[in-house]
Design an enzyme around this catalytic site. Structure first.
Site: not given
Length: 232
Positions: A171, A202
């Site tokens: 992420d 993400h």
């Protein structure tokens, strides 16, 4: 069945819209509130609600950006819209958002005759799911790729009901040092479960668009559904 309903604010001084999805026959005994990303209650969030209704839950997605501009719907795969979403997030009052989620919890409980209510959130919504777990009487909470949790660890002692967090290992908004602090702060919490997803970024569990990583999304969603079956 789906509809848009109006929910009074927690203090009764206004109202906001929420997308509602109900199972066939409308006989849900538990509800799940779907907390938006920074892109508003868009097609992907509505699809999350529809899937929960197909699984037998009443699902509600409140328009949390309504104080800024009602009805915001953005596509994260369109660069200008992505940048606009970042701007809306910067102006969003998260404490007011939690009060709106709490109002939605109350409305959901009425619709399921006092039954249990959970929340599931994504990105900003994942952060708000953590805050909801710490600040309200919600029965169970799930956050996907929640941002900024390391800054909220001081609230962890208030989490009295089950919370599950899905962490995207790659992420770019939740960096490895933040992930490490999340694990350090929460791994020993008796009500919190963390799941890591190696190599995904993400937004991996989005319903539509380029960010979705299908295998990881299906695994996370299966864990979420088991978690809700166990706790709602």
């Amino acid at each position: 069945m789906s509809d848009t309903i109006s929910i009074p604010t927690f203090h009764g001084n206004g109202a906001f819209d929420a997308y509602l999805a109900e199972p066939a026959g409308g006989d849900a005994t538990a509800a799940i509130i779907v907390i938006q990303e920074i892109f508003g209650v868009n097609a992907g969030i509505r699809r999350k609600c529809d899937q929960l209704a197909e699984a037998g839950y009443l699902a509600l997605a409140p328009d949390l950006f309504w104080r800024l501009e009602p009805g915001i719907e953005l596509d994260p795969d369109v660069p200008d819209q992505f940048q606009a979403a970042l701007g809306w997030m910067g102006m969003f009052d998260q404490d007011a958002g939690i009060r709106d989620i709490e109002a939605t919890i109350r409305a959901a409980r009425v619709r399921v005759d006092g039954g249990k209510v959970g929340v599931v959130g994504y990105c900003l919504g994942g952060r708000l799911a953590y805050m909801t777990a710490a600040r309200t009487d919600v029965d169970a909470s799930v956050g996907y790729y929640a941002v900024g949790i390391d800054g909220l660890l001081g609230e962890k002692q208030a989490i009295a009901r089950p919370l599950m967090l899905h962490i995207a290992d790659a992420d770019h908004f939740v960096t490895p040092d933040v992930q490490a602090r999340m694990h350090e702060g929460l791994d020993d919490h008796p009500r919190v479960t963390l799941h890591d997803y190696p190599g995904v970024d993400h937004g991996f569990a989005t319903e539509f668009g380029k960010r979705r990583i299908d295998d990881a999304a299906k695994l996370a969603d299966a864990r979420t559904m088991t978690f809700f079956r166990d706790n709602l």
